[in-house]
Design a protein around this motif. Structure first.
Motif, PDB file in Angstrom:
ATOM      1  N   ARG A   1       1.442  -1.072  -0.389  1.00  0.00           N
ATOM      2  CA  ARG A   1       0.171   0.837  -0.196  1.00  0.00           C
ATOM      3  C   ARG A   1       0.476   0.899   0.105  1.00  0.00           C
ATOM      4  O   ARG A   1       0.072   2.361  -0.428  1.00  0.00           O
ATOM      5  CB  ARG A   1      -0.978  -0.024   1.045  1.00  0.00           C
ATOM      6  N   ASP A   2       2.350   1.279   0.117  1.00  0.00           N
ATOM      7  CA  ASP A   2       2.721   2.252   0.080  1.00  0.00           C
ATOM      8  C   ASP A   2       3.502   2.241  -1.387  1.00  0.00           C
ATOM      9  O   ASP A   2       4.246   3.433  -1.376  1.00  0.00           O
ATOM     10  CB  ASP A   2       4.754   2.319   1.061  1.00  0.00           C
TER      11      ASP A   2
ATOM     12  N   HIS B   1      -5.415   0.775  -2.822  1.00  0.00           N
ATOM     13  CA  HIS B   1      -4.457   1.835  -3.040  1.00  0.00           C
ATOM     14  C   HIS B   1      -4.757   2.890  -4.264  1.00  0.00           C
ATOM     15  O   HIS B   1      -4.086   4.064  -4.076  1.00  0.00           O
ATOM     16  CB  HIS B   1      -3.299   1.747  -2.599  1.00  0.00           C
TER      17      HIS B   1
END
Length: 323
Positions: free
Chosen positions: A72-73, A115
């Motif tokens: 998700r980063d 995301h």
């Protein structure tokens, strides 16, 4: 932010990685976002010594491998990995797995993580084919004449739909043929577009397998890397629902390429090019467009090289070749 480059051990992947590491940030939504980690995904480990780089090796179509590379980063993805045109034509299963199955698996991984990262997908002139107008427009129908072209065309449609659904913020960059690439010839049908410049400059003979009047749409490696960065930084609202951009390039014939080599490096170098036509190569290359309407791309900030003479000089500078 984590940035992912698939095909990170390839030529463009490594060049892009070095540029991103030098910059240290990407300009997203008007803000300079720091690149904390640069993940390079490929079937072999890339050779870059930087604490910010993380290498992931494995089959790109394997969801377990993608799960190691995307989290998700991951705010930006450059999807460059592909089996080249000639190889995809020779090995149908390999081309489908890498060029199509891996693209779908990557998009599905992003959808499951929810995301919505920015994704640049590199496509190709090979999505076109058949009888084409003198200048290909944005709305010219796709009609690929090779398995590679079909796989890229399907990838374009997938990315557009995943973007429409909000799973990713995608943009497709249709790259011209990249010339001049360093290194050795590969299985791409367009490999000669680098070979007829690169080999003569290194003192080796090279054959051009297409007729001298065969037109090509070309972009330098420097231009391609800059286009990739421009593409990821481009505001999605400016692209709108037309997620595909035909990139600017130079329209030159094979003969004009060799004449540029003659002007830049002299007769002895240009005379190392021979002209023995190969039907297999001509059959593929002959279906590609020679010129595109790139007015929209220019409005979005993309640029082409000034001349093919300049492309040759830039290659010589980067490869430390004395002219």
């Amino acid at each position: 932010m984590n940035v992912l480059i698939t095909g990170g051990a390839g030529f463009l992947g490594l060049q892009l990685a070095r540029l991103l590491l030098k910059r240290g940030t990407l300009n997203l939504d008007g803000k300079a976002v720091t690149i904390d980690r640069l993940t390079l995904l490929d079937v072999v480990a890339p050779q870059i010594d930087d604490a910010r780089v993380r290498a992931v090796t494995g089959d790109l179509s394997d969801p377990a491998v993608l799960a190691q590379a995307i989290d998700r980063d991951t705010g930006a993805i450059f999807h460059l990995a592909a089996v080249v045109s000639g190889q995809a034509e020779a090995d149908f299963d390999l081309g489908m797995r890498v060029n199509l199955d891996a693209s779908r698996a990557l998009l599905e991984t992003c959808r499951q993580l929810a995301h919505a990262p920015r994704v640049v997908f590199t496509s190709s002139v090979a999505v076109y084919g058949g009888k084409l107008p003198p200048v290909v427009q944005d709305d010219t129908a796709l009609n690929p004449q090779s398995s590679y072209g079909v796989q890229k065309a399907i990838g374009e449609l997938l990315l557009s739909d995943y973007s429409r659904r909000g799973f990713v913020d995608g943009r497709v960059l249709r790259l011209p043929t990249i010339s001049v690439r360093p290194g050795k010839p590969n299985a791409a049908a367009s490999s000669f577009a680098s070979g007829i410049i690169r080999e003569p400059l290194s003192g080796v003979a090279a054959n051009c397998p297409v007729a001298p009047e065969t037109p090509l749409w070309l972009l330098s490696p420097r231009g391609a890397i800059q286009a990739l960065v421009n593409g990821i930084e481009l505001d999605g609202a400016r692209i709108g629902n037309r997620r595909v951009v035909n990139l600017p390039g130079l329209s030159v014939t094979a003969a004009q390429m060799v004449e540029a080599l003659r002007r830049v490096a002299g007769d002895a170098v240009a005379d190392r090019v021979t002209w023995e036509r190969e039907e297999r190569i001509e059959k593929i290359v002959g279906t590609w467009p020679a010129a595109w309407d790139v007015s929209r791309a220019r409005e979005l900030g993309f640029e082409s090289d000034a001349s093919f003479d300049d492309v040759i000089r830039a290659y010589a500078e980067d490869a430390a070749v004395k002219l």
